[in-house]
Design a protein around this motif. Structure first.
Motif, PDB file in Angstrom:
ATOM      1  N   GLU A 196      -2.947  -5.127  -5.364  1.00 55.58           N
ATOM      2  CA  GLU A 196      -2.307  -5.777  -4.214  1.00 55.58           C
ATOM      3  C   GLU A 196      -2.785  -7.217  -4.113  1.00 55.58           C
ATOM      4  OE1 GLU A 196      -1.923  -3.697  -0.475  1.00 55.58           O
ATOM      5  OE2 GLU A 196      -2.542  -1.818  -1.421  1.00 55.58           O
ATOM      6  N   THR A 247       0.834  -1.203   0.000  1.00 52.53           N
ATOM      7  CA  THR A 247       0.000   0.000   0.000  1.00 52.53           C
ATOM      8  C   THR A 247       0.869   1.253   0.000  1.00 52.53           C
ATOM      9  OG1 THR A 247      -1.781  -1.173   1.131  1.00 52.53           O
ATOM     10  CG2 THR A 247      -1.830   1.220   1.230  1.00 52.53           C
ATOM     11  N   ASP A 278      -7.307  -4.380  -4.132  1.00 56.04           N
ATOM     12  CA  ASP A 278      -6.722  -5.205  -3.081  1.00 56.04           C
ATOM     13  C   ASP A 278      -7.497  -6.506  -3.016  1.00 56.04           C
ATOM     14  OD1 ASP A 278      -6.119  -6.448  -0.570  1.00 56.04           O
ATOM     15  OD2 ASP A 278      -5.215  -4.558   0.053  1.00 56.04           O
ATOM     16  N   SER A 314      -5.456   0.616   1.801  1.00 54.77           N
ATOM     17  CA  SER A 314      -5.895  -0.608   1.149  1.00 54.77           C
ATOM     18  C   SER A 314      -7.415  -0.632   1.088  1.00 54.77           C
ATOM     19  CB  SER A 314      -5.405  -1.834   1.919  1.00 54.77           C
ATOM     20  OG  SER A 314      -4.265  -2.342   1.306  1.00 54.77           O
TER      21      SER A 314
END
Ligand code: ADP
Ligand code: MG
Length: 166
Positions: free
Chosen positions: A112, A45, A84, A65
């Protein structure tokens, strides 16, 4: 798939990781996909926060995030889409989430927990693998995969020259 295969950069603070993310994002063309790999707390992040600076996301907009939303879009000179997948249940329908559609657009996309995706689904991307070594140091491996990604590495290598500690 040519070009320098991988570039390793160590950072010793969150700000260095942010600066690295910023330099990398500046070097990337619109529509580029950045796939971030690494454990919880590795700095994914934080890296995206730097990408947001490069995209011109107003500093008052927090980049965190988007755990509960999966996908968050930030306004800026360039659009940044932050994904994410931490809470992605196995077999979740990425089509339904709209991820592929986003990946086809002009926005810079940062994902992510890219390990949750089938690598075959990623297409051309920059992989960013973050490892905690001796806290606060992070070892960050940048690698271009597929398509025109080899060219990205040359641009990234030049951009990293501006980072004094590397
Ligand atoms: P992730 O998204 O990978 O779970 P975060 O970016 O949310 O991780 O958090 C990284 C944490 O590690 C932050 O609390 C940050 O302050 C800390 N940290 C310490 N050293 C570094 C570094 N070199 N780079 C990035 N973050 C670091
Ligand atoms: Mg995170």
């Amino acid at each position: 798939m040519k070009g320098p295969a991988e570039r390793i950069a160590n950072t010793a603070s969150p700000e260095q990781t942010r600066a690295l993310g910023e330099a990398v994002a500046r070097a990337l063309p619109d529509g580029a996909l950045v796939a971030l790999f690494g454990d919880l707390g590795a700095g994914k992040t934080v890296f995206v926060q730097g990408m947001a600076r490069a995209a011109g996301v107003p500093p008052e907009i927090p980049v965190v995030s988007p755990t509960y939303t999966l996908i968050h879009e930030y306004p800026g000179q360039r659009t940044l889409i932050h994904v994410d997948l931490y809470r992605l249940a196995g077999g979740a329908d990425l089509e339904e989430i709209g991820l592929y559609e986003l990946m086809d657009g002009d926005a810079l996309v940062a994902v992510e927990w890219a390990e949750r995706l089938d690598p075959a689904d990623l297409g051309a991307h920059l992989s960013v693998r973050l490892k905690m070594t001796e806290d606060p140091v992070r070892e960050i491996a940048l690698g271009a995969v597929g398509g025109g990604a080899g060219e990205w590495m040359d641009r990234i290598a030049s951009a990293l020259k501006e980072l004094a500690w590397l």
